[in-house]
Design a protein around this motif. Structure first.
Motif, mmCIF file in Angstrom:
data_model
loop_
_atom_site.group_PDB
_atom_site.id
_atom_site.type_symbol
_atom_site.label_atom_id
_atom_site.label_comp_id
_atom_site.label_asym_id
_atom_site.label_seq_id
_atom_site.Cartn_x
_atom_site.Cartn_y
_atom_site.Cartn_z
ATOM 1 N N ALA A 193 29.727 9.088 -12.518
ATOM 2 C CA ALA A 193 27.704 8.497 -13.101
ATOM 3 C C ALA A 193 27.295 9.073 -14.334
ATOM 4 N N LYS A 194 28.040 9.947 -14.416
ATOM 5 C CA LYS A 194 27.551 10.382 -16.095
ATOM 6 C C LYS A 194 27.804 9.044 -16.408
ATOM 7 N N THR A 195 28.865 8.252 -16.635
ATOM 8 C CA THR A 195 29.340 7.530 -17.439
ATOM 9 C C THR A 195 28.582 6.340 -17.225
ATOM 10 N N LEU A 196 27.875 5.656 -15.950
ATOM 11 C CA LEU A 196 27.396 4.894 -15.392
ATOM 12 C C LEU A 196 26.175 4.100 -16.048
ATOM 13 N N TRP A 197 24.967 6.286 -16.248
ATOM 14 C CA TRP A 197 23.955 6.471 -17.153
ATOM 15 C C TRP A 197 23.922 6.076 -19.056
ATOM 16 N N LEU A 198 25.183 6.127 -18.808
ATOM 17 C CA LEU A 198 25.224 6.760 -20.013
ATOM 18 C C LEU A 198 25.359 5.426 -20.976
ATOM 19 N N ASP A 199 25.508 4.804 -19.968
ATOM 20 C CA ASP A 199 26.369 2.472 -20.632
ATOM 21 C C ASP A 199 25.104 2.092 -20.125
ATOM 22 N N ALA A 200 24.058 2.053 -19.307
ATOM 23 C CA ALA A 200 23.092 1.792 -19.174
ATOM 24 C C ALA A 200 21.929 2.068 -19.658
ATOM 25 N N GLY A 201 22.048 2.986 -20.818
ATOM 26 C CA GLY A 201 20.884 2.684 -22.010
ATOM 27 C C GLY A 201 20.315 3.940 -21.804
ATOM 28 N N LEU A 202 20.621 5.350 -20.843
ATOM 29 C CA LEU A 202 19.833 6.452 -21.091
ATOM 30 C C LEU A 202 20.573 7.223 -21.417
ATOM 31 N N LYS A 203 18.778 7.986 -22.345
ATOM 32 C CA LYS A 203 18.642 8.929 -22.957
ATOM 33 C C LYS A 203 20.099 10.493 -22.808
ATOM 34 N N PRO A 204 20.111 10.941 -23.769
ATOM 35 C CA PRO A 204 20.815 12.460 -23.304
ATOM 36 C C PRO A 204 20.502 13.489 -22.663
ATOM 37 N N ALA A 205 19.093 12.988 -22.585
ATOM 38 C CA ALA A 205 18.240 14.711 -22.358
ATOM 39 C C ALA A 205 18.112 13.967 -20.442
ATOM 40 N N THR A 206 17.984 12.384 -20.104
ATOM 41 C CA THR A 206 18.125 12.238 -18.816
ATOM 42 C C THR A 206 19.120 12.522 -18.454
ATOM 43 N N VAL A 207 19.870 12.379 -18.685
ATOM 44 C CA VAL A 207 21.814 12.187 -17.890
ATOM 45 C C VAL A 207 21.429 13.646 -17.660
ATOM 46 N N ASN A 208 21.048 14.658 -18.670
ATOM 47 C CA ASN A 208 21.548 16.019 -18.675
ATOM 48 C C ASN A 208 20.239 16.432 -17.387
ATOM 49 N N ARG A 209 19.675 15.608 -17.335
ATOM 50 C CA ARG A 209 18.174 16.617 -16.764
ATOM 51 C C ARG A 209 19.561 16.164 -14.773
ATOM 52 N N ARG A 210 19.574 14.911 -15.419
ATOM 53 C CA ARG A 210 20.020 14.475 -13.283
ATOM 54 C C ARG A 210 21.568 15.158 -12.929
ATOM 55 N N LEU A 211 22.066 15.774 -14.315
ATOM 56 C CA LEU A 211 22.711 16.772 -13.767
ATOM 57 C C LEU A 211 22.690 17.798 -13.137
ATOM 58 N N SER A 212 21.767 18.460 -14.160
ATOM 59 C CA SER A 212 21.085 19.184 -14.061
ATOM 60 C C SER A 212 20.681 19.864 -12.143
ATOM 61 N N VAL A 213 20.246 18.860 -11.949
ATOM 62 C CA VAL A 213 19.760 18.357 -10.479
ATOM 63 C C VAL A 213 20.633 18.903 -10.057
ATOM 64 N N LEU A 214 22.121 18.004 -10.259
ATOM 65 C CA LEU A 214 23.226 18.585 -9.489
ATOM 66 C C LEU A 214 23.672 19.561 -8.940
ATOM 67 N N GLN A 215 23.485 19.817 -10.042
ATOM 68 C CA GLN A 215 24.054 21.792 -10.122
ATOM 69 C C GLN A 215 23.414 22.397 -9.563
ATOM 70 N N ARG A 216 22.010 22.718 -9.427
ATOM 71 C CA ARG A 216 20.947 23.628 -8.815
ATOM 72 C C ARG A 216 21.418 22.806 -7.721
ATOM 73 N N VAL A 217 21.289 21.331 -6.872
ATOM 74 C CA VAL A 217 21.674 21.684 -5.839
ATOM 75 C C VAL A 217 23.364 21.956 -5.060
ATOM 76 N N LEU A 218 24.387 22.110 -6.095
ATOM 77 C CA LEU A 218 25.501 22.306 -5.904
ATOM 78 C C LEU A 218 25.173 24.293 -5.682
ATOM 79 N N ASN A 219 24.788 25.215 -6.379
ATOM 80 C CA ASN A 219 24.408 26.421 -6.786
ATOM 81 C C ASN A 219 23.694 26.700 -5.257
ATOM 82 N N ILE A 220 22.977 26.279 -4.922
ATOM 83 C CA ILE A 220 22.435 26.840 -3.870
ATOM 84 C C ILE A 220 22.932 26.781 -2.670
#
Length: 331
Positions: free
Chosen positions: A108-135
């Motif tokens: 997913a990270k590679t897909l988003w970066l290749d699509a031109g998303l900014k690092p901050a946007t990619v990190n926000r999505r990964l943060s959501v993933l982390q949050r759900v996994l933590n809970i």
């Protein structure tokens, strides 16, 4: 079992013996055959989990299950809606297991970066993933290991990519004067005069307003209770709480009035911070407390504004006779 439509999209509902709430899943498709395929997959999964239970094994879960429960819990902030939707696409059907999560998150990270998303946007999505996994690990006990720990190393460096958009008083009046919805207009003024995150603003009720300041408990993002004084002329903005508007409504009006300008709702919080930092008499520690930052290092992202006040720095330094010293050295 049943298949039904909701806004042209087919959904599947399965009643589980012993459970008061049926299992509902969206096929994310307008075609009935896709819903029928989903129904078969869910039935097979339920039968497999029943078999695992008889053998004393925990049920096999996929990320879709965790994301659905997270959304149902009401813990998801409105500002994360678009990130959650994109996460649901790339993590669909991924098992809640170490290797599967790492592989899917990396892809997913590679897909988003290749699509031109900014690092901050990619990190926000990964943060959501982390949050759900933590809970899922800490509260629901769905996994035997903290899978979020495997996602953390995938975060992209944001060094040199911080967003610095600060509005002037004239720009604020220019944008807000074009907002035809009075509630949205009040909310925008409230955001820029309080520095609140939009999620914090929309959760305010009468208990948060003292008549002169906004008081928040430690349940907010920064985990710090805080009190934010509001200028007397702006008290009327907070006299009728909560604000009768949604995040989507505010986004609509921001997009409408900004035109081609790259201005976002969160820039109002940055603007509030910039106005405070621009005054050298206000300590950075106070700015940190008003913004609800977890540490001063986060607040220091605004420090360049204060550093640019060359006239103030010049006034604080003594006048040294450089040329006279140079002459004495040469002689």
């Amino acid at each position: 079992m049943s298949i039904y439509k909701r806004n042209k999209i087919y959904w599947v509902q399965i009643n589980i013996p012993g459970e008061s709430t049926p299992l509902r899943r969206s096929s994310k498709s307008t075609k009935r055959r896709d819903a029928e395929r989903l129904e078969r997959d869910l039935k097979n999964k339920l039968e497999e989990n029943q078999s695992r239970g008889l053998r004393g094994l925990p049920p096999r879960r996929v990320f879709d299950d965790a994301l659905e429960k997270y959304l149902a819990s009401g813990l998801a902030p409105p500002s994360m809606t678009s990130h959650i939707k994109q996460l649901a696409i790339v993590m669909q059907g991924v098992a809640m297991e170490e290797s599967a999560i790492i592989e899917a998150a990396s892809r997913a990270k590679t897909l988003w970066l290749d699509a031109g998303l900014k690092p901050a946007t990619v990190n926000r999505r990964l943060s959501v993933l982390q949050r759900v996994l933590n809970i899922a690990y800490r509260e629901w006990r769905w996994t035997t290991a903290p899978l979020a720990d495997y996602v953390a190393p995938l975060r992209v460096s944001e060094k040199g990519t911080e967003r610095h958009v600060y509005l002037s008083k004239e720009q604020v009046h220019g944008y807000f004067s074009r907002v035809e919805n009075p509630v949205a207009q009040k909310a925008f003024f409230a955001l820029v005069l309080s520095g609140l995150r939009v999620g914090e603003l929309l959760k305010l009720d009468k208990g948060n307003w003292t008549g002169a300041a906004i008081r928040l408990d430690a349940k907010q993002k920064g985990k710090r209770p805080r009190s934010i004084p509001i200028p007397e002329y702006a008290h009327e903005l907070f006299e009728e709480l909560p604000f009768a508007i949604s995040y989507r409504g505010l986004s609509y009006w921001m997009e409408k009035v900004r035109g081609e300008d790259d201005v976002r709702i969160h820039d109002l919080r940055h603007t509030f911070a910039s106005w405070l930092v621009d005054d050298p008499t206000i300590p950075m520690a106070l700015v940190r407390d008003l913004l609800g930052h977890s540490s001063i290092s986060v607040t220091n992202r605004y420090s360049h504004i204060r550093n640019e006040r060359s006239s103030a720095i010049e006034g604080a330094l003594p006048i040294l006779n450089i040329k006279q010293t140079q002459k004495q050295t040469q002689s």
